[in-house]
Scaffold this motif. Structure first.
Motif, PDB file in Angstrom:
ATOM      1  N   LEU A 187      69.760  47.302  -6.171  1.00 55.98           N
ATOM      2  CA  LEU A 187      70.679  47.640  -5.079  1.00 55.98           C
ATOM      3  C   LEU A 187      70.536  46.687  -3.893  1.00 55.98           C
ATOM      4  O   LEU A 187      71.531  46.270  -3.298  1.00 55.98           O
ATOM      5  N   TYR A 188      69.289  46.327  -3.528  1.00 60.38           N
ATOM      6  CA  TYR A 188      69.131  45.349  -2.427  1.00 60.38           C
ATOM      7  C   TYR A 188      69.897  44.077  -2.774  1.00 60.38           C
ATOM      8  O   TYR A 188      70.543  43.464  -1.930  1.00 60.38           O
ATOM      9  N   GLU A 232      56.977  45.340  -2.735  1.00 60.43           N
ATOM     10  CA  GLU A 232      56.924  46.502  -3.614  1.00 60.43           C
ATOM     11  C   GLU A 232      56.400  46.171  -5.006  1.00 60.43           C
ATOM     12  O   GLU A 232      55.865  47.028  -5.687  1.00 60.43           O
ATOM     13  N   ARG A 238      61.295  42.295   0.815  1.00 57.54           N
ATOM     14  CA  ARG A 238      61.111  43.712   0.466  1.00 57.54           C
ATOM     15  C   ARG A 238      60.629  43.853  -0.978  1.00 57.54           C
ATOM     16  O   ARG A 238      59.714  44.617  -1.272  1.00 57.54           O
ATOM     17  N   GLY A 295      66.112  50.281  -7.070  1.00 60.28           N
ATOM     18  CA  GLY A 295      66.228  49.924  -5.658  1.00 60.28           C
ATOM     19  C   GLY A 295      66.380  48.414  -5.484  1.00 60.28           C
ATOM     20  O   GLY A 295      67.221  47.950  -4.705  1.00 60.28           O
ATOM     21  N   HIS A 296      65.619  47.652  -6.237  1.00 58.18           N
ATOM     22  CA  HIS A 296      65.694  46.191  -6.120  1.00 58.18           C
ATOM     23  C   HIS A 296      67.070  45.680  -6.533  1.00 58.18           C
ATOM     24  O   HIS A 296      67.623  44.778  -5.920  1.00 58.18           O
ATOM     25  N   GLN A 344      62.068  53.344 -10.775  1.00 55.03           N
ATOM     26  CA  GLN A 344      62.894  53.668  -9.603  1.00 55.03           C
ATOM     27  C   GLN A 344      62.944  52.467  -8.648  1.00 55.03           C
ATOM     28  O   GLN A 344      63.993  52.162  -8.071  1.00 55.03           O
ATOM     29  N   ASP A 345      61.820  51.783  -8.504  1.00 55.95           N
ATOM     30  CA  ASP A 345      61.805  50.564  -7.688  1.00 55.95           C
ATOM     31  C   ASP A 345      62.799  49.530  -8.217  1.00 55.95           C
ATOM     32  O   ASP A 345      63.497  48.876  -7.455  1.00 55.95           O
TER      33      ASP A 345
END
Lengths: 318, 94
Positions: A81-82, A158, A154, A78-79, A74-75
């Protein structure tokens, strides 16, 4: 022409003074292009990187391992997407970026074109692949483009759990039965060299390094970070009690670094150019997910419009 | 017809007493979904207790070309800072 030259000089002076460049600042076209290429490639790597690990979520050996792997994958989403967002600040839109991945125009890290054959591979990926990525990304927290640097901060915060969960998996296997230890060794054998290739071509063959260093997009060369990775990783392998598959690997007292054997660049280029073990499978999986998700994207838009119309009608009545 | 979800800027208040701070952007079909997505993308580790989203196209920003016009006038007004005023050391609590 004179004016463009001035702008370029002012830009380089800002870079040399370690100022960050922000989205609306003037920047040379080539700087913008290089960043879009690099950030998109980085985003694609996060997204495609979910696939080899996703392969093991349903077969994780315990609930503890499963929730950790789920959180890690999931991270990565997210990464991705950033990073897509950071790329979009440079004026490229999301759909173009995704299309370029799907048509093969854009690259992603070649490491994700290798298969995950056993549970130990999940350990090796966390330890080596995330370990290598972290070294690169720590450097990139100081990159000259503001939104990219911030995304990296960020991400680095993580990712350290990713590497630790991987190492813990291998540590557990290495303290287990002979068969489990053999699994860990086999994973190291297969992932070691591709991990070293992650840092990209040797400095003398890297077409982007020199300019990227001048623009402070990169702060270290490929070979410098590769060496840093080897130096950090060898003692970790020794602690596990497994052997790095490189007969030339040895401590060089005079350099203060480990020497290591030659990298098989033919293999690297083969994989980069689409002929790795899983290239086609990876892109096929991405395209399938995108196409099968189309109705969700459309439904969300239709729902948003319906909700808007309903709210407007309600306001009118009131 | 292909249509991208619009882009939203995301601001997070990390705890009460602090302002919302810009953390990045994301795509979503509308504001409510933008908040739901922001929850997943930007607060996976308790980074916040409150989220603002603003559609990016609604933000008006100053241009880097205006930097001098906007901010230079403040440069020569040192008298706006406390250190501009000379007071003897014996004077306390001031």
């Amino acid at each position: 022409m004179e004016k463009l030259h001035d702008l370029q000089e002012i830009f380089q002076a800002r870079i040399d003074a370690d100022e960050k460049i922000e989205p609306k600042d003037w920047m040379p076209d080539a700087y913008r292009k290089t960043l879009i290429r690099q950030i998109a490639q980085h985003a694609h790597s996060e997204i495609v990187g979910m696939l080899p690990e996703g392969n093991w979520i349903s077969r994780a050996p315990s609930l503890r391992r499963k929730v950790a792997l789920l959180a890690k994958v999931q991270d990565e989403a997210g990464h991705g997407l950033y990073l897509y967002s950071a790329a979009e600040t440079l004026g490229v839109d999301r759909e173009t970026l995704i299309d370029e991945l799907h048509t093969g125009k854009a690259k992603y890290s070649s490491i994700f074109n290798y298969p995950t054959l056993s549970w130990a591979d999940i350990g090796a990926i966390g330890w080596l692949v995330d370990g290598a990525a972290i070294m690169n990304q720590v450097m990139l927290t100081r990159t000259s483009y503001g939104p990219y640097a911030r995304a990296m901060v960020r991400i680095c915060k993580e990712e350290s759990f990713h590497q630790r969960q991987g190492y813990e998996i291998l540590l557990t296997l290495c303290r287990g039965s002979e068969a489990q230890k053999a699994m860990a060794q086999d994973a190291l054998n297969r992932w070691w060299w591709p991990s070293l290739m992650m840092f990209g071509p040797s400095d003398k063959d890297s077409q982007h390094t020199e300019q990227s260093m001048r623009w402070r997009i990169k702060r270290k060369t490929n070979d410098e970070i590769r060496q840093q990775f080897v130096d950090a990783t060898v003692p970790q392998a020794e602690f596990l009690g497994i052997t790095i598959p490189d007969p030339d690997l040895q401590w060089n007292e005079s350099r203060g670094h480990y020497d290591f054997g030659p990298i098989n660049w033919d293999e690297f280029w083969q994989v980069v150019n689409g002929n790795g073990p899983c290239n086609r499978e990876r892109i096929r999986a991405r395209v399938k997910a995108h196409e099968e998700g189309a109705w969700v994207r459309e439904a969300a838009l239709a729902y948003a419009e319906k909700r808007k119309a309903r709210n407007a009608a309600a306001t009118k009545v009131a | 017809m292909k249509k991208d979800w619009p882009l939203w800027e995301v601001f997070i208040r990390s705890k009460n007493g602090l302002s919302h701070k810009h953390v990045g952007s994301l795509h979503a079909a509308d504001a409510e979904m933008a908040i739901e997505n922001a929850r997943d993308v930007y607060t996976r580790r308790n980074e916040g207790i409150s989220i603002w989203v603003v559609e990016s196209s609604n933000i008006t920003a100053s241009s880097p070309n205006q930097t001098e016009a906007l901010f230079d006038p403040a440069n020569d007004k040192v008298y706006r800072h406390p250190t501009f005023y000379d007071l003897p050391d014996e004077v306390k609590h001031i």
